[in-house]
Design an enzyme around this catalytic site. Structure first.
Site, PDB file in Angstrom:
ATOM      1  N   LYS A   1       4.812   0.807   9.374  1.00  0.00           N
ATOM      2  CA  LYS A   1       4.880   2.032   8.573  1.00  0.00           C
ATOM      3  C   LYS A   1       4.313   3.217   9.336  1.00  0.00           C
ATOM      4  O   LYS A   1       4.812   4.332   9.235  1.00  0.00           O
ATOM      5  CB  LYS A   1       4.107   1.843   7.265  1.00  0.00           C
TER       6      LYS A   1
ATOM      7  N   GLU B   1       0.874  -1.165   0.000  1.00  0.00           N
ATOM      8  CA  GLU B   1       0.000   0.000   0.000  1.00  0.00           C
ATOM      9  C   GLU B   1       0.918   1.223   0.000  1.00  0.00           C
ATOM     10  O   GLU B   1       1.800   1.326   0.851  1.00  0.00           O
ATOM     11  CB  GLU B   1      -0.882   0.002   1.254  1.00  0.00           C
TER      12      GLU B   1
ATOM     13  N   ARG C   1       5.612 -12.939   9.588  1.00  0.00           N
ATOM     14  CA  ARG C   1       6.300 -11.700   9.230  1.00  0.00           C
ATOM     15  C   ARG C   1       7.662 -11.656   9.892  1.00  0.00           C
ATOM     16  O   ARG C   1       7.936 -12.381  10.853  1.00  0.00           O
ATOM     17  CB  ARG C   1       5.470 -10.492   9.647  1.00  0.00           C
TER      18      ARG C   1
HETATM   19  P1  ATP Z   1       3.239  -2.254   8.069  1.00  0.00           P
HETATM   20  O1  ATP Z   1       2.839  -3.347   9.007  1.00  0.00           O
HETATM   21  O2  ATP Z   1       4.670  -1.878   8.154  1.00  0.00           O
HETATM   22  O3  ATP Z   1       2.338  -1.069   8.086  1.00  0.00           O
HETATM   23  P2  ATP Z   1       1.794  -3.358   5.905  1.00  0.00           P
HETATM   24  O4  ATP Z   1       1.570  -4.808   6.004  1.00  0.00           O
HETATM   25  O5  ATP Z   1       0.651  -2.503   6.276  1.00  0.00           O
HETATM   26  O6  ATP Z   1       3.110  -2.941   6.657  1.00  0.00           O
HETATM   27  P3  ATP Z   1       1.759  -3.379   3.072  1.00  0.00           P
HETATM   28  O7  ATP Z   1       2.134  -2.283   2.166  1.00  0.00           O
HETATM   29  O8  ATP Z   1       0.349  -3.804   3.120  1.00  0.00           O
HETATM   30  O9  ATP Z   1       2.249  -2.921   4.484  1.00  0.00           O
HETATM   31  O10 ATP Z   1       2.686  -4.644   2.862  1.00  0.00           O
HETATM   32  C1  ATP Z   1       2.988  -5.187   1.618  1.00  0.00           C
HETATM   33  C2  ATP Z   1       3.379  -6.619   1.794  1.00  0.00           C
HETATM   34  O11 ATP Z   1       4.486  -6.730   2.667  1.00  0.00           O
HETATM   35  C3  ATP Z   1       2.252  -7.421   2.409  1.00  0.00           C
HETATM   36  O12 ATP Z   1       2.107  -8.621   1.690  1.00  0.00           O
HETATM   37  C4  ATP Z   1       2.702  -7.691   3.806  1.00  0.00           C
HETATM   38  O13 ATP Z   1       2.210  -8.918   4.266  1.00  0.00           O
HETATM   39  C5  ATP Z   1       4.222  -7.703   3.657  1.00  0.00           C
HETATM   40  N1  ATP Z   1       4.873  -7.334   4.916  1.00  0.00           N
HETATM   41  C6  ATP Z   1       4.633  -6.233   5.659  1.00  0.00           C
HETATM   42  N2  ATP Z   1       5.381  -6.251   6.789  1.00  0.00           N
HETATM   43  C7  ATP Z   1       6.108  -7.401   6.752  1.00  0.00           C
HETATM   44  C8  ATP Z   1       7.064  -8.014   7.627  1.00  0.00           C
HETATM   45  N3  ATP Z   1       7.445  -7.443   8.773  1.00  0.00           N
HETATM   46  N4  ATP Z   1       7.607  -9.201   7.256  1.00  0.00           N
HETATM   47  C9  ATP Z   1       7.257  -9.778   6.098  1.00  0.00           C
HETATM   48  N5  ATP Z   1       6.369  -9.263   5.237  1.00  0.00           N
HETATM   49  C10 ATP Z   1       5.783  -8.091   5.546  1.00  0.00           C
END
Ligand code: ATP
Ligand code: MG
Length: 568
Positions: free
Chosen positions: A280, A44, A270
């Site tokens: 984020k 996102e 994760r």
């Molecule tokens: P954040 O938790 O930092 O806000 P998010 O999951 O909201 O991250 P996205 O932009 O939706 O951010 O993430 C894109 C992809 O990265 C998704 O498939 C998510 O599952 C993966 N992702 C996010 N954080 C991690 C992590 N710590 N380890 C592995 N994959 C991750």
């Protein structure tokens, strides 16, 4: 130097067992369930990517590469209130920097807004979605809890005609934000709360970075995500464990819509990293509140931050391979990431001499005005890196903590009356020290032994310590930024407040550092080893500032620091 050379982690041998996701992919291909594997990385664009995303990128793009398939980059841009072009650009730069390429397969959830809208009408016509007038709070109240079933909204029994009419008018902009939503009609008593009539569309009168003012209703993540996967022909939709409970909804939508393909979702744990916060939202807060320089501050766990810090992309990929992919949550030690960085830089970074906290050293029996040059090895791990000339003269700088007036046991460096080796140059002996009126040592007066040119004595005597140094007249003055962990504890936020655990001393700026001449004009981003001190990287602030600025990427392993720590 042997201090920093560690056993190479190496690439995974062919015989290494596959992780559970790769096993599934391999089995699906073997059984002919798919001709080719198609994955996607779906950020996102509401912030910069971090090292956790790097794990997901390496997994999705890695699988596509290894199995001869493809990986799409898809922006999950369904919330215009938080998304910005700056983030879209940064994300593309970061994925490329990590070494991956989506080719022509760049997509956006917003590319599918019209189709998603048509499919919502499809659900309404099938009696599987309805417009609800409850407020967000009321919907939450009706949803029930893990132990209590939810209650039906009074609008759940609306006729198909009324639902179609209201939903079309939602799209036309007839209703204010928050006044109505479209919900799937599944099961308010389901044991899985995600199936208790989840929201599919909400009203948001907001301009979108790509679709502008065309829409005032936006699909939710749950509705947009799986359908985008189906439209793109994604075979394996890989996401983190928090989406496990959403999978029944993912499957329900795919089953109840006229989608062109049937993707499946798989969840992995994760990345959690010690001394690090990977959210984020929290990272945005650090930037907005000025607690770090920017998104790419070298202390940030963002991909742009670790790039600026000097971490090479190959080390991140190596790290992703080492931590593997599993189903169970765990926390990886930050030291493992640093290990990968050292391992690569040990092989690739050229060695230089730099004095961070200079102490003047005068070689009293060396002729004033004389200069000579020594050949210094650029990288003992890589003979092809060659040698360079390092100038030597009567006045030098050494590291101030390489001298002690009253040395404790096990301190082998310079002290009154003691002889040490100056790297590549001569053996010198400290004869005298000069102090200022405050009693601080400001100068060492030493003699050198001309018979030890190159660093070895004809009589075979060999001092225990070899010090790095720079010639005062030839040195370049620069700034060096020393970075530590952003947090004071390995589990930041464990007491409920991440900000309270911020390390107030995570950055130390040293000015007046003296660098050997070859460090004067390196391009931004160049990574070098400062002998005995660590790996450093030329910072972008160097540009136009008239002085080089270096970031410390990572230390070498320091045996003295370990002995000190043990003695405490
Ligand atoms: P954040 O938790 O930092 O806000 P998010 O999951 O909201 O991250 P996205 O932009 O939706 O951010 O993430 C894109 C992809 O990265 C998704 O498939 C998510 O599952 C993966 N992702 C996010 N954080 C991690 C992590 N710590 N380890 C592995 N994959 C991750
Ligand atoms: Mg997310």
């Amino acid at each position: 130097m042997s201090e920093d050379s560690e056993p190479g982690a190496g690439a995974l041998p062919e015989s290494e067992p596959l992780d559970f996701i790769r096993e599934i992919v391999a089995a699906d291909l073997k059984a002919g369930r798919h001709q080719t594997v198609v994955t996607r990385f779906p950020p996102e664009p509401n912030g910069y990517l971090h090292i956790g995303h790097a794990k997901s990128i390496c997994l999705n793009f890695g699988i596509a590469r290894e199995f001869g398939g493809r990986c799409h980059l898809r922006f999950d841009d369904t919330n215009p209130l938080k998304e910005e072009q700056e983030y879209i650009d940064a994300i593309q730069e970061d994925v490329r920097w990590l070494g991956f390429d989506w080719g022509e397969h760049l997509y956006h959830a917003s590319d599918y807004f019209e189709t998603l809208y048509e499919w919502a009408l499809h659900l309404i016509r099938a009696g599987k979605a309805y417009v609800d007038d409850l407020s967000a709070d009321e919907i939450r109240e009706h949803r029930g809890t893990l132990t209590e079933p939810g209650r039906d909204s009074p609008h759940r029994r609306r006729s198909i005609e009324e639902n179609l009419d209201l939903f079309q008018r939602m799209r036309k902009g007839e209703f204010p934000d928050g006044s109505r939503v479209l919900r799937a009609k599944i099961d308010m008593a389901s044991g899985n709360i995600n199936l208790r009539d989840p929201v599919l569309y909400r009203i948001l009168h907001a301009s979108h970075p790509r679709t502008g003012g065309a829409w005032c209703i936006y699909p939710t993540y749950d509705y947009a995500h799986g359908q985008s996967d189906a439209i793109e022909g994604i075979t394996h939709s890989i996401c983190t464990l928090e989406f496990e409970d959403h999978r029944p909804l993912y499957d329900w939508l795919v089953e109840n819509l006229p989608v062109p393909s049937r993707p499946r979702q798989y969840e992995f744990a994760r990345l959690n990293l010690s001394y690090t916060a990977l959210s984020k939202r929290f990272l945005l807060r650090l930037v907005n509140e000025g607690r770090v320089r920017s998104w790419d501050d070298p202390r940030m766990p963002t991909i742009s931050g670790i790039r600026r810090r000097g971490f090479p992309p190959g080390a991140i990929r190596e790290f992703a391979g080492m931590i593997g992919v599993a189903k169970r949550e765990s926390t990886v030690d930050y030291a493992m990431l640093e290990h990968c960085v050292r391992d690569e830089l040990n092989r690739t970074a050229q060695r230089r001499m730099a004095v961070l906290r200079p102490l003047k050293l005068v070689v009293t029996n060396y002729p004033a005005g004389q200069t000579e040059e020594f050949d210094a090895v650029n990288n003992p791990e890589d003979p092809s890196a060659g040698t360079r000339k390092v100038p030597f003269s009567r006045e030098l700088f050494i590291e101030s903590d390489d001298f002690m007036e009253d040395p404790p046991k096990k301190f082998y460096r310079l002290a009154p009356g003691r002889e040490v080796r100056l790297r590549y140059a001569y053996l010198i002996t400290c004869q005298e020290l000069v102090k200022n009126e405050r009693g601080e040592i400001v100068e060492l007066r030493c003699t050198y032994d001309p018979a030890t040119r190159g660093g070895s004595a004809p009589d075979g005597r060999s001092p225990k310590a070899t010090l790095h140094w720079v010639s005062a007249a030839h040195a370049v003055t620069g700034e060096v930024r020393i970075y530590g962990h952003l947090f004071t504890r390995p589990d930041p936020g464990a007491d409920g407040d991440l900000l309270a655990d911020l390390n107030p001393r995570s950055e130390e700026v040293l000015t007046g550092c003296r660098l050997e001449p070859a460090l004067g004009e390196l391009p931004v981003g160049t990574r070098v080893q400062f002998e005995r001190l660590g790996y450093f990287c030329v910072d972008a602030d160097t540009k136009g500032s008239g002085r080089p600025v270096f970031n410390r990427t990572v230390t070498l392993r320091d045996s003295w620091a370990k002995i000190q720590a043990k003695g405490k």
